[in-house]
Design an enzyme around this catalytic site. Structure first.
Site, PDB file in Angstrom:
ATOM      1  N   ASP A   1       0.855  -1.193   0.000  1.00 51.87           N
ATOM      2  CA  ASP A   1       0.000   0.000   0.000  1.00 51.87           C
ATOM      3  C   ASP A   1       0.891   1.244   0.000  1.00 51.87           C
ATOM      4  O   ASP A   1       1.880   1.311   0.732  1.00 51.87           O
ATOM      5  CB  ASP A   1      -0.912  -0.015   1.232  1.00 51.87           C
ATOM      6  N   ILE A   2       0.520   2.210  -0.821  1.00 49.55           N
ATOM      7  CA  ILE A   2       1.363   3.409  -0.965  1.00 49.55           C
ATOM      8  C   ILE A   2       1.230   4.347   0.249  1.00 49.55           C
ATOM      9  O   ILE A   2       2.095   5.184   0.486  1.00 49.55           O
ATOM     10  CB  ILE A   2       1.028   4.133  -2.286  1.00 49.55           C
TER      11      ILE A   2
ATOM     12  N   GLN B   1     -14.679   2.213   1.362  1.00 50.42           N
ATOM     13  CA  GLN B   1     -13.989   1.821   0.122  1.00 50.42           C
ATOM     14  C   GLN B   1     -13.764   3.051  -0.754  1.00 50.42           C
ATOM     15  O   GLN B   1     -14.660   3.879  -0.931  1.00 50.42           O
ATOM     16  CB  GLN B   1     -14.830   0.780  -0.640  1.00 50.42           C
TER      17      GLN B   1
ATOM     18  N   HIS C   1     -10.245  -5.438  -3.314  1.00 47.21           N
ATOM     19  CA  HIS C   1      -8.897  -5.636  -2.781  1.00 47.21           C
ATOM     20  C   HIS C   1      -8.990  -6.026  -1.318  1.00 47.21           C
ATOM     21  O   HIS C   1      -9.890  -5.609  -0.596  1.00 47.21           O
ATOM     22  CB  HIS C   1      -8.035  -4.381  -2.951  1.00 47.21           C
TER      23      HIS C   1
ATOM     24  N   HIS D   1      -6.895  -5.989   2.255  1.00 46.14           N
ATOM     25  CA  HIS D   1      -5.772  -5.383   2.982  1.00 46.14           C
ATOM     26  C   HIS D   1      -5.152  -6.420   3.919  1.00 46.14           C
ATOM     27  O   HIS D   1      -5.872  -7.141   4.611  1.00 46.14           O
ATOM     28  CB  HIS D   1      -6.250  -4.234   3.879  1.00 46.14           C
TER      29      HIS D   1
END
Ligand code: AMP
Length: 146
Positions: free
Chosen positions: A37-38, A101, A107, A109
């Site tokens: 994750d960025i 979301q 996706h 996590h």
């Protein structure tokens, strides 16, 4: 976006799968892709997505795609555990904007957790933008455990 809607082929994760924007890859197979994750909420915060399903959320996802994604979640979570030794691992998955979301390509996590950390899932916008070189170094450590 609510639970109902149309899949957007230009969503960020679709663009990552098309190679149009970069991602810090951890793992990839025929059907799934995993990357860091960025804006990680914890060190080692990773995401897993399907490469072929156009499900925006869990309720739309094909059982086959779901099984593939969850198998990769287990594989990547196991590698993260070996690499950075968290005390716990939180798995989170959000469906619809009211649930938090923000990217409408399903996706999952993976959030490593340590004793004494704040509990709960803060959601999008609560992480800190990560340095790409640091993310790449961490991804290397995790990949070495796959
Ligand atoms: P959600 O709130 O469940 O839709 O989560 C979306 C997640 O995607 C957030 O944790 C974001 O930090 C993360 N994210 C957004 N853009 C990128 C990107 N380009 N690469 C990696 N992660 C991203």
């Amino acid at each position: 976006m609510s639970l109902d809607g149309t899949y957007d082929d230009a969503n960020i994760f679709a663009l990552i799968l098309q190679g149009k924007i970069p991602a810090t890859k951890i793992y990839e197979d025929e059907s799934t892709f995993s990357f860091l994750d960025i804006m990680p909420q914890t060190r080692g915060h990773a995401l897993v997505i399907s490469k072929w399903s156009k499900a925006r959320n869990l309720l739309e996802m094909e059982d086959e795609a779901l099984a593939q994604v969850m198998a990769t979640v287990k594989k990547v979570a196991t590698a993260i555990r070996k690499a950075i030794h968290p005390d716990g691992i939180q798995i989170a998955q959000l469906n619809g904007a009211p649930a938090g979301q923000t990217i409408f390509h399903l996706h999952v996590h993976i959030l490593p957790r340590w004793e004494g950390d704040a509990k709960g899932f803060a959601g999008h916008g609560h992480g800190v933008q990560a340095d790409r070189a640091q993310l790449e170094a961490l991804a290397n450590e995790i990949r070495a455990q796959l």
